[in-house]
Design a protein around this motif. Structure first.
Motif, PDB file in Angstrom:
ATOM      1  N   ALA A 483       0.832  -1.052   0.091  1.00 59.43           N
ATOM      2  CA  ALA A 483       0.085   0.187  -0.145  1.00 59.43           C
ATOM      3  C   ALA A 483       0.983   1.171   0.026  1.00 59.43           C
ATOM      4  O   ALA A 483       0.597   2.254  -0.576  1.00 59.43           O
ATOM      5  CB  ALA A 483      -0.973  -0.173   1.126  1.00 59.43           C
ATOM      6  N   MET A 484       1.852   1.213   0.593  1.00 56.31           N
ATOM      7  CA  MET A 484       3.001   2.251   0.498  1.00 56.31           C
ATOM      8  C   MET A 484       3.370   2.457  -0.619  1.00 56.31           C
ATOM      9  O   MET A 484       3.696   3.560  -1.229  1.00 56.31           O
ATOM     10  CB  MET A 484       4.156   1.883   1.653  1.00 56.31           C
ATOM     11  CG  MET A 484       3.774   1.849   2.898  1.00 56.31           C
ATOM     12  SD  MET A 484       5.218   1.363   3.904  1.00 56.31           S
ATOM     13  CE  MET A 484       4.422   1.152   5.620  1.00 56.31           C
ATOM     14  N   TYR A 485       3.791   1.579  -1.602  1.00 59.21           N
ATOM     15  CA  TYR A 485       4.248   1.538  -2.798  1.00 59.21           C
ATOM     16  C   TYR A 485       2.991   2.197  -3.837  1.00 59.21           C
ATOM     17  O   TYR A 485       3.231   3.074  -4.463  1.00 59.21           O
ATOM     18  CB  TYR A 485       4.719   0.448  -3.502  1.00 59.21           C
ATOM     19  CG  TYR A 485       5.213   0.289  -4.804  1.00 59.21           C
ATOM     20  CD1 TYR A 485       6.398   0.868  -5.256  1.00 59.21           C
ATOM     21  CD2 TYR A 485       4.150  -0.271  -5.830  1.00 59.21           C
ATOM     22  CE1 TYR A 485       6.843   0.864  -6.529  1.00 59.21           C
ATOM     23  CE2 TYR A 485       4.598  -0.277  -7.017  1.00 59.21           C
ATOM     24  CZ  TYR A 485       5.929   0.578  -7.535  1.00 59.21           C
ATOM     25  OH  TYR A 485       6.268   0.491  -8.845  1.00 59.21           O
ATOM     26  N   ALA A 486       1.889   1.679  -3.492  1.00 59.09           N
ATOM     27  CA  ALA A 486       0.778   2.376  -4.200  1.00 59.09           C
ATOM     28  C   ALA A 486       0.510   3.768  -4.003  1.00 59.09           C
ATOM     29  O   ALA A 486       0.490   4.583  -5.093  1.00 59.09           O
ATOM     30  CB  ALA A 486      -0.340   1.453  -3.929  1.00 59.09           C
ATOM     31  N   GLN A 502       8.448  14.824  -4.865  1.00 56.67           N
ATOM     32  CA  GLN A 502       9.110  14.683  -3.545  1.00 56.67           C
ATOM     33  C   GLN A 502       8.285  13.760  -2.561  1.00 56.67           C
ATOM     34  O   GLN A 502       8.873  12.824  -1.720  1.00 56.67           O
ATOM     35  CB  GLN A 502       9.306  16.100  -2.871  1.00 56.67           C
ATOM     36  CG  GLN A 502      10.173  16.151  -1.605  1.00 56.67           C
ATOM     37  CD  GLN A 502      10.156  17.538  -1.223  1.00 56.67           C
ATOM     38  OE1 GLN A 502       9.649  18.547  -1.873  1.00 56.67           O
ATOM     39  NE2 GLN A 502      10.729  17.794   0.080  1.00 56.67           N
ATOM     40  N   ASP A 503       6.834  13.756  -2.304  1.00 53.91           N
ATOM     41  CA  ASP A 503       6.133  12.962  -1.685  1.00 53.91           C
ATOM     42  C   ASP A 503       6.198  11.583  -2.050  1.00 53.91           C
ATOM     43  O   ASP A 503       6.119  10.702  -1.125  1.00 53.91           O
ATOM     44  CB  ASP A 503       4.744  13.459  -1.362  1.00 53.91           C
ATOM     45  CG  ASP A 503       4.778  14.831  -0.604  1.00 53.91           C
ATOM     46  OD1 ASP A 503       5.729  15.300  -0.128  1.00 53.91           O
ATOM     47  OD2 ASP A 503       3.488  15.608  -1.013  1.00 53.91           O
ATOM     48  N   ALA A 504       6.362  11.302  -3.379  1.00 53.34           N
ATOM     49  CA  ALA A 504       6.312  10.103  -3.772  1.00 53.34           C
ATOM     50  C   ALA A 504       7.586   9.349  -3.377  1.00 53.34           C
ATOM     51  O   ALA A 504       7.501   8.117  -2.961  1.00 53.34           O
ATOM     52  CB  ALA A 504       6.198  10.041  -5.493  1.00 53.34           C
ATOM     53  N   TYR A 508       8.095   5.829  -1.069  1.00 50.04           N
ATOM     54  CA  TYR A 508       8.802   4.818  -1.875  1.00 50.04           C
ATOM     55  C   TYR A 508       9.719   4.342  -0.720  1.00 50.04           C
ATOM     56  O   TYR A 508      10.115   3.042  -0.743  1.00 50.04           O
ATOM     57  CB  TYR A 508       9.614   5.231  -3.152  1.00 50.04           C
ATOM     58  CG  TYR A 508       8.703   5.350  -4.548  1.00 50.04           C
ATOM     59  CD1 TYR A 508       7.690   4.286  -4.511  1.00 50.04           C
ATOM     60  CD2 TYR A 508       8.935   6.090  -5.382  1.00 50.04           C
ATOM     61  CE1 TYR A 508       6.787   4.335  -5.817  1.00 50.04           C
ATOM     62  CE2 TYR A 508       8.103   6.449  -6.382  1.00 50.04           C
ATOM     63  CZ  TYR A 508       7.132   5.179  -6.587  1.00 50.04           C
ATOM     64  OH  TYR A 508       6.216   5.366  -7.844  1.00 50.04           O
ATOM     65  N   LYS A 509      10.641   5.350  -0.009  1.00 49.14           N
ATOM     66  CA  LYS A 509      11.427   4.963   1.047  1.00 49.14           C
ATOM     67  C   LYS A 509      10.690   4.165   2.202  1.00 49.14           C
ATOM     68  O   LYS A 509      11.465   2.987   2.490  1.00 49.14           O
ATOM     69  CB  LYS A 509      12.260   5.912   1.410  1.00 49.14           C
ATOM     70  CG  LYS A 509      13.114   6.709   0.268  1.00 49.14           C
ATOM     71  CD  LYS A 509      13.969   8.055   1.048  1.00 49.14           C
ATOM     72  CE  LYS A 509      14.647   8.704   0.154  1.00 49.14           C
ATOM     73  NZ  LYS A 509      15.328   9.808   0.674  1.00 49.14           N
ATOM     74  N   GLU A 513      11.800   0.360   2.940  1.00 45.60           N
ATOM     75  CA  GLU A 513      12.088  -0.017   4.492  1.00 45.60           C
ATOM     76  C   GLU A 513      11.296  -1.351   4.852  1.00 45.60           C
ATOM     77  O   GLU A 513      11.781  -2.181   5.799  1.00 45.60           O
ATOM     78  CB  GLU A 513      12.044   1.089   5.187  1.00 45.60           C
ATOM     79  CG  GLU A 513      13.114   2.002   5.032  1.00 45.60           C
ATOM     80  CD  GLU A 513      12.882   3.511   5.628  1.00 45.60           C
ATOM     81  OE1 GLU A 513      12.198   3.503   6.607  1.00 45.60           O
ATOM     82  OE2 GLU A 513      13.906   4.301   5.697  1.00 45.60           O
ATOM     83  N   ALA A 514       9.899  -1.182   4.615  1.00 44.45           N
ATOM     84  CA  ALA A 514       8.988  -2.439   4.788  1.00 44.45           C
ATOM     85  C   ALA A 514       9.257  -3.623   4.218  1.00 44.45           C
ATOM     86  O   ALA A 514       8.527  -4.476   4.370  1.00 44.45           O
ATOM     87  CB  ALA A 514       7.670  -1.763   4.802  1.00 44.45           C
ATOM     88  N   GLY A 515      10.253  -3.601   3.020  1.00 43.50           N
ATOM     89  CA  GLY A 515      10.531  -4.739   2.364  1.00 43.50           C
ATOM     90  C   GLY A 515       9.952  -4.990   0.965  1.00 43.50           C
ATOM     91  O   GLY A 515       9.918  -6.132   0.391  1.00 43.50           O
ATOM     92  N   ASP A 516       9.589  -3.959   0.526  1.00 43.98           N
ATOM     93  CA  ASP A 516       8.953  -3.883  -0.995  1.00 43.98           C
ATOM     94  C   ASP A 516      10.030  -3.756  -1.830  1.00 43.98           C
ATOM     95  O   ASP A 516      10.966  -2.489  -1.987  1.00 43.98           O
ATOM     96  CB  ASP A 516       7.725  -2.859  -0.935  1.00 43.98           C
ATOM     97  CG  ASP A 516       7.072  -2.962  -2.417  1.00 43.98           C
ATOM     98  OD1 ASP A 516       7.461  -2.741  -3.600  1.00 43.98           O
ATOM     99  OD2 ASP A 516       5.771  -3.344  -2.233  1.00 43.98           O
TER     100      ASP A 516
END
Length: 568
Positions: A483-486, A502-504, A508-509, A513-516
């Motif tokens: 969901a973070m990636y989306a 910038q927010d994207a 993504y970071k 960090e969550a493993g995506d």
């Protein structure tokens, strides 16, 4: 002339003899009329004859209802027939003995009877007066109703119902009691009584008022005012816990459990910290009084070592005590322990399933877990213990979902989206169950709604990029890496939100960090400022369909069913 002949001129059988149907009369001879003006009512007055059958008087004159009163010691005889005055005097009616056989003579006179004429006349008159009065009364009531009934076209319309307090007109001095004054009034009444139930209910009321929603802050309130409010809350909490402690010391098991629950949740403790050292002994005391919740909570403390040393055997003992009182949570925990060999128990799948079934029978909104666990077991089955039954598994999931259990609702949403477990592919039911779980912040259900909003469902759910972005953001805030990636992609491209590279990158970071892995690759890409290759804005339908593995919305679009997942 004999006395009998004078008494019965027409034979004794016609005037009270053995074969007569009439009452006997007195033997005193009387006249039907008098020749003197004093009794006859004057010259030419109508002749009046008395009816001894109770039917009233008859008159041969023009006035049929005229009553003629005689002296109290006189008695009239009944005469039936239309005769002239001369015929009455000639035929011996007033004492003749012609035609009287000796065999019908009565040796003894009839016993004296009260004169029926005056009494019966009174009864007859009263009955007539009563009937006449009732008739007039009914007529008066009917006339009043007719006069009081308004005409249909002049009836005033009823005012509409009032649902607010605008109709109330309190005086200038009238006002509602504030919460502080209300609690103070309850406090005074609770201190006046020695009834433990009243004191317990007051303590609960105080704690609920403290833990309830805080009133809107006053814009003009100073820091001193806020500190005063906090001091008042602290004082009320101390008063409530002190009262519960006194009741607990007297053996009130409800007070013991509630006070232990307060300590376990940091209420009435220094700096609001959990204090299981105080909570656990109170749970044990209440459990000794057969308090099911207290026994279950004591088992949890023993299992996790909260307020006591870790003791699996003692935990099992407390769970069985609560299970004997049909506590669904305790029975569920015993079922898992027997099923998986936990808490020092050997694996006994058959016994574990028994405990789970008992817990499912008593499932509540707080403890629906056994329904979900049994559904999963019926989905895969257990050799020689539990057979596979997809229909029953879906039924158990539906029961748990209706109780609000988010994992069951999410599972049913998948079943109706992809047609699993014998469920038909139904967008409406899929969205319904996803929504039940998403309202409880189930992150996978939130992300599933993102895909549904990307493509929409005709007649069920309108397509909305904004809703898709918001649900994806909610799932991302819940810690779901994809969901973070989306959200990063939506922000980069500008789907449902303002475009911001910038927010994207920030999202993504977080996803990396969550493993995506896709987020890590995107960050390493040299072209991280533009859209992803192969994912133009016009292909966002494929994003949703690919993300859900070719579910209903993928079928509706007809595209992206076999493509590589880009976002979802």
């Amino acid at each position: 002339m004999s006395v009998e002949a004078a008494q019965y001129p027409d034979g004794p059988s016609s005037y009270g003899g053995p074969n007569s149907q009439q009452s006997p009369i007195r033997s005193t001879p009387v006249h039907s009329r008098s020749d003197s003006p004093e009794f006859s009512g004057g010259e030419g007055a109508p002749r009046v004859e008395q009816d001894y059958t109770g039917q009233g008087e008859t008159s041969s004159g023009p006035h049929q209802h005229h009553h003629h009163h005689h002296h109290h010691h006189q008695q009239q005889q009944y005469f039936n027939g239309n005769h002239d005055e001369d015929e009455d005097e000639d035929d011996g009616f007033y004492g003749g003995t012609e035609g009287r056989p000796d065999s019908q003579q009565i040796d003894t006179p009839a016993p004296p009877q009260p004169p029926p004429s005056h009494y019966q006349n009174q009864q007859q008159q009263q009955l007539q007066y009563r009937r006449r009065a009732e008739h007039q009364h009914q007529q008066e009531i009917a006339s009043r109703r007719q006069s009081a009934a308004p005409a249909p076209h002049t009836a005033p319309a009823l005012p509409p119902p009032i649902f607010d307090h605008s109709h109330l007109r309190p005086g200038n001095s009238a006002s509602l009691l504030s919460a502080e004054k209300t609690l103070e009034m309850y406090r005074v009444n609770a201190k006046k009584t020695n009834d433990p139930e009243i004191q317990f209910q007051f303590a609960i009321l105080m704690l609920e008022a403290i833990r309830g929603p805080a009133p809107a802050p006053d814009a003009n309130a100073t820091q001193y005012d806020q500190e005063k409010i906090n001091e008042q809350k602290e004082k009320s909490t101390q008063d409530a816990t002190r009262m519960l402690q006194k009741l607990a010391d007297r053996g009130h098991h409800e007070a013991q459990y509630f006070l232990a629950d307060c300590y376990a949740n940091g209420i009435g403790t220094p700096r609001g910290r959990q204090d299981f050292d105080k909570a656990y002994p109170l749970f044990v005391q209440a459990a000794k009084h057969r308090h099911a919740d207290a026994a279950y909570r004591a088992g949890i403390c023993c299992e996790n070592g909260w307020g006591c040393r870790r003791d699996s055997a003692k935990a099992i003992q407390f769970y069985k005590t609560a299970g004997s009182m049909q506590h669904p949570g305790a029975m569920y925990r015993l079922g898992l322990a027997e099923l998986n060999g936990e808490l020092g128990q050997s694996k006994k799948p058959k016994e574990g399933v028994k405990w789970l079934k008992r817990s499912a029978e008593h499932a509540t909104a707080e403890f629906p877990h056994a329904l979900h666990e049994l559904a999963l077991l019926h989905e895969r089955g257990i050799d020689n213990v539990l057979f596979v039954d997809m229909d029953y598994s879906a039924e158990l999931l539906a029961q748990a979902a209706e109780l609000g259990y988010a994992p069951s609702a999410h599972r049913l949403g998948e079943c109706y989206e992809y047609g699993k477990m014998g469920c038909p592919m139904d967008p409406a039911l899929s969205i319904h169950y996803y929504n039940i779980a998403a309202q409880q912040d189930h992150r996978d259900a939130c992300f599933a709604l993102t895909a549904w909003y990307l493509v929409g469902s005709p007649g069920v759910l309108p397509q909305s990029d904004t809703e898709a972005y918001l649900w994806a953001k909610k799932a991302a805030e819940g810690g779901l890496a994809k969901a973070m990636y989306a959200v990063g992609y939506f922000t980069e491209v500008g789907i449902g939100t303002a475009q911001s590279t910038q927010d994207a990158v920030i999202w993504y970071k977080r996803a990396a960090e969550a493993g995506d892995k896709r987020a890590s690759q995107r960050l390493r890409s040299n072209d991280n400022a533009g859209p992803l290759p192969g994912a133009p804005l016009g292909d966002r339908i494929e994003i949703g369909s690919a993300g859900q593995g070719g579910g209903n919305h993928g079928m509706a679009s007809g595209k992206g069913k076999d493509k590589e997942c880009i976002i979802m």
